[in-house]
Design an enzyme around this catalytic site. Structure first.
Site, PDB file in Angstrom:
ATOM      1  N   LYS A  97      20.253   1.976 -32.361  1.00  0.00           N
ATOM      2  CA  LYS A  97      20.151   2.336 -30.800  1.00  0.00           C
ATOM      3  C   LYS A  97      19.649   1.180 -30.184  1.00  0.00           C
ATOM      4  O   LYS A  97      19.287  -0.010 -30.509  1.00  0.00           O
ATOM      5  CB  LYS A  97      18.615   3.182 -31.078  1.00  0.00           C
ATOM      6  CG  LYS A  97      19.009   4.285 -29.744  1.00  0.00           C
ATOM      7  CD  LYS A  97      19.738   5.392 -29.822  1.00  0.00           C
ATOM      8  CE  LYS A  97      19.753   6.468 -29.001  1.00  0.00           C
ATOM      9  NZ  LYS A  97      20.450   7.599 -29.059  1.00  0.00           N
TER      10      LYS A  97
HETATM   11  P1  NAP Z   1      21.949  12.376 -19.214  1.00  0.00           P
HETATM   12  O1  NAP Z   1      23.265  12.879 -18.918  1.00  0.00           O
HETATM   13  O2  NAP Z   1      20.860  10.963 -18.445  1.00  0.00           O
HETATM   14  O3  NAP Z   1      20.756  13.764 -18.875  1.00  0.00           O
HETATM   15  C1  NAP Z   1      19.462  13.540 -19.117  1.00  0.00           C
HETATM   16  C2  NAP Z   1      18.860  14.907 -18.008  1.00  0.00           C
HETATM   17  O4  NAP Z   1      17.456  15.108 -18.325  1.00  0.00           O
HETATM   18  C3  NAP Z   1      19.086  14.718 -16.790  1.00  0.00           C
HETATM   19  O5  NAP Z   1      19.404  15.873 -15.956  1.00  0.00           O
HETATM   20  C4  NAP Z   1      17.735  14.266 -16.176  1.00  0.00           C
HETATM   21  O6  NAP Z   1      17.416  14.508 -15.076  1.00  0.00           O
HETATM   22  C5  NAP Z   1      16.732  15.235 -17.212  1.00  0.00           C
HETATM   23  N1  NAP Z   1      15.486  14.287 -17.239  1.00  0.00           N
HETATM   24  C6  NAP Z   1      15.117  13.404 -17.474  1.00  0.00           C
HETATM   25  N2  NAP Z   1      13.516  13.288 -17.636  1.00  0.00           N
HETATM   26  C7  NAP Z   1      13.316  14.165 -17.453  1.00  0.00           C
HETATM   27  C8  NAP Z   1      12.132  15.081 -17.505  1.00  0.00           C
HETATM   28  N3  NAP Z   1      11.046  14.285 -17.701  1.00  0.00           N
HETATM   29  N4  NAP Z   1      11.967  16.350 -17.287  1.00  0.00           N
HETATM   30  C9  NAP Z   1      13.180  17.340 -16.904  1.00  0.00           C
HETATM   31  N5  NAP Z   1      14.290  16.520 -17.012  1.00  0.00           N
HETATM   32  C10 NAP Z   1      14.366  15.435 -17.099  1.00  0.00           C
HETATM   33  O7  NAP Z   1      21.249  12.199 -20.790  1.00  0.00           O
HETATM   34  P2  NAP Z   1      21.899  12.837 -21.965  1.00  0.00           P
HETATM   35  O8  NAP Z   1      23.170  12.142 -22.378  1.00  0.00           O
HETATM   36  O9  NAP Z   1      22.307  14.271 -21.580  1.00  0.00           O
HETATM   37  O10 NAP Z   1      20.997  12.926 -23.016  1.00  0.00           O
HETATM   38  C11 NAP Z   1      19.656  13.784 -22.947  1.00  0.00           C
HETATM   39  C12 NAP Z   1      19.216  13.757 -24.423  1.00  0.00           C
HETATM   40  O11 NAP Z   1      20.149  14.216 -25.486  1.00  0.00           O
HETATM   41  C13 NAP Z   1      18.421  12.598 -24.932  1.00  0.00           C
HETATM   42  O12 NAP Z   1      17.435  12.620 -25.758  1.00  0.00           O
HETATM   43  C14 NAP Z   1      19.780  11.924 -25.767  1.00  0.00           C
HETATM   44  O13 NAP Z   1      19.192  10.896 -26.545  1.00  0.00           O
HETATM   45  C15 NAP Z   1      20.116  12.967 -26.473  1.00  0.00           C
HETATM   46  N6  NAP Z   1      21.559  12.965 -26.935  1.00  0.00           N
HETATM   47  C16 NAP Z   1      22.509  12.600 -26.219  1.00  0.00           C
HETATM   48  C17 NAP Z   1      23.883  12.757 -26.790  1.00  0.00           C
HETATM   49  C18 NAP Z   1      25.042  12.396 -25.824  1.00  0.00           C
HETATM   50  O14 NAP Z   1      26.266  12.279 -26.440  1.00  0.00           O
HETATM   51  N7  NAP Z   1      24.978  11.907 -24.568  1.00  0.00           N
HETATM   52  C19 NAP Z   1      23.967  12.946 -27.880  1.00  0.00           C
HETATM   53  C20 NAP Z   1      22.838  13.250 -28.808  1.00  0.00           C
HETATM   54  C21 NAP Z   1      21.718  13.233 -28.316  1.00  0.00           C
HETATM   55  P3  NAP Z   1      17.915  13.439 -13.816  1.00  0.00           P
HETATM   56  O15 NAP Z   1      19.326  13.225 -13.973  1.00  0.00           O
HETATM   57  O16 NAP Z   1      17.534  14.187 -12.559  1.00  0.00           O
HETATM   58  O17 NAP Z   1      17.186  12.235 -14.047  1.00  0.00           O
END
Ligand code: NAP
Length: 443
Positions: free
Chosen positions: A131
């Site tokens: 990571k």
């Molecule tokens: P992302 O596209 O950046 O979205 C994150 C979301 O969470 C956004 O809507 C953000 O709001 C919101 N957020 C952040 N802090 C918050 C809080 N304190 N309270 C409420 N909402 C909050 O990220 P993502 O790729 O979807 O990833 C989300 C999670 O899934 C992470 O833990 C990541 O490690 C995990 N994950 C992601 C993937 C992938 O393929 N992307 C795969 C496996 C796991 P704003 O946009 O308004 O900041």
């Protein structure tokens, strides 16, 4: 859906009786790396793991800390801190995302790298766990500043990444545009185009169809498989999704289109709720114009503060934002039947115990959100072969891997009378322990 009917249907709750005797812990450690190590201890005890292997797995192979100087648009110089961590490359090259967020620190990246090892092992992908991250709020940078930061970060970590070393991907705060810049810097330094250095790239430069939606799709395949076990209809489910980004937004959209009622979604500004369900397509259009949910006024939706959001009454609660969201501070108020972990590490080990005690099923992150790395793996092999698959093939291979892995975890949880999380960890750690045993410890 009545809690009573649900409880009758759940086979995995066998542990509940025993765990009722557990006392609520007084304190919990919110450091994600301490959490990750505690999870190893819990499973090591359950599976009687060799203490030497436990000791080995509780350390990361290597951590690189870099300083990233960036000339800002106004001529000032800012120096950001960045990381790339390999937890384990025993089963193959490292694989894991890059996070741009003001909360990024070494221990968070170490925890996320550790969880990637388990996830890749659970899916039986020939990959290890890694990571990366930069401590920065990307929203406060101009596009040019973001590009300079990404390019310099890539140059700083260039010796520890590569198609057969470690392959980054997007995570919170990063996207396909950032992956394109990373691929460009790496290729320029090596003197040829090397698309396989990152996944989650734009399709035009070696990205895969279906990668952007893969994590949300994977969540759907897993919850669908669980609902079938419970003889329940997903179209009757009520759902609350924290985080409206790649993972939460895609999952909410899939479930909305399948006819389920998505009661509430949230972003950093708070959440929106409607007892009749939200129009997710409208909200996605709103989000894609870079607007916050709190400012959405086109419908009569109720605004919910982030503090209360996770306690909304629903069948399926999907934390899909960041770590440590379900903890001792709110676990007693969680009001759902199933927690489907979209984010990595959203539940503290202490809160996990209490959810178990309350008969709430938790589908663990290393299983639930593994669809992303699965299609990242497909992208990586497509790049190596320079032969690209159609969306139907991506989704059907993804479904097959996710459903088979769910089945394996589910059967083990019943056989050993343990939670889905413990069963998933036993499978992942056993595979890794066997690989360590076969390779031996160098020298
Ligand atoms: P992302 O596209 O950046 O979205 C994150 C979301 O969470 C956004 O809507 C953000 O709001 C919101 N957020 C952040 N802090 C918050 C809080 N304190 N309270 C409420 N909402 C909050 O990220 P993502 O790729 O979807 O990833 C989300 C999670 O899934 C992470 O833990 C990541 O490690 C995990 N994950 C992601 C993937 C992938 O393929 N992307 C795969 C496996 C796991 P704003 O946009 O308004 O900041």
């Amino acid at each position: 859906m009545g809690r009573k009917i649900y409880k009758e249907a759940i086979v995995i709750r066998n542990e509940i009786k025993d765990s009722r005797k557990l006392k609520k812990p007084e304190r919990e450690n919110r450091n994600p790396y301490e959490m990750a190590k505690k999870q190893i201890d819990i499973v090591a005890k359950e599976m009687n793991l060799d203490v030497r292997i436990t000791k080995y797995l509780k350390k990361v192979e290597r951590s690189l800390i870099v300083s990233i100087p960036v000339v800002m648009d106004n001529g000032d110089l800012e120096v950001f801190e960045g990381f790339r961590v390999h937890h384990s490359t025993v089963r193959g090259p490292g694989k894991g995302g890059i996070r741009f967020s003001p909360d990024v620190c070494l221990d968070e990246v170490k925890a996320l790298a550790t969880w990637m090892t388990w996830k890749n092992s659970l899916l039986n992908l020939p990959l290890g766990g890694a990571k990366g991250g930069v401590c920065v709020d990307p929203r406060k940078l101009s596009l040019k500043e973001l590009e300079r930061l990404t390019r310099r970060y890539t140059a700083e970590i260039i010796n520890v990444i590569g198609p057969d070393i470690d392959i980054p991907a997007p995570d919170v705060g990063t996207d396909k545009r950032i992956m394109a810049w990373i691929m460009d810097v790496y290729s320029m330094q090596k003197g040829r185009s090397i698309p396989g250095v990152v996944t989650g790239k734009p399709i035009e430069i070696g990205g895969s169809v279906g990668r952007e939606s893969a994590t949300g799709m994977g969540l759907y395949f897993v919850i669908d498989a669980l609902y079938k076990k419970l003889n329940l209809e997903l179209s009757n489910a009520t759902i609350v999704v924290q985080g409206f980004g790649n993972v939460g937004g895609t999952f909410a959209q899939i479930l909305f289109e399948k006819g389920a009622t998505v009661l509430a979604v949230s972003d950093i500004s708070g959440g929106l709720y409607s007892k009749d369900g939200l129009d997710i397509n409208k909200l996605i259009k709103w989000r894609d114009q870079n607007r916050l949910l709190k400012d959405f006024t086109e419908e009569d939706y109720i605004f919910v503060h982030n503090d209360e959001f996770l306690t909304l009454d629903c069948d399926i609660l999907v934390p899909a934002a960041i770590e440590n969201q379900i903890s001792l501070s709110n676990v007693d108020k969680i009001n759902c039947e199933i927690v489907l972990e979209g984010a990595n590490g959203p539940t503290t080990p202490e809160a996990d115990e209490i959810l178990k005690e309350r008969g709430i099923i938790v589908v663990p992150d290393i299983l639930a959100n593994a669809g992303g790395v699965c299609v990242s793996y497909f992208e990586y092999i497509q790049d190596i072969h320079s032969y690209f698959w159609k969306l139907d093939r991506i989704n059907s291979e993804l479904e097959s891997i996710m459903v088979n892995t769910f089945e394996e975890v589910y059967q083990l949880s019943i056989k050993r009378n343990v939670s889905l999380r413990t069963a998933a960890y036993i499978i992942a750690i056993s595979r890794l322990a066997r690989a360590i045993e076969l390779r031996g410890i160098f020298p």
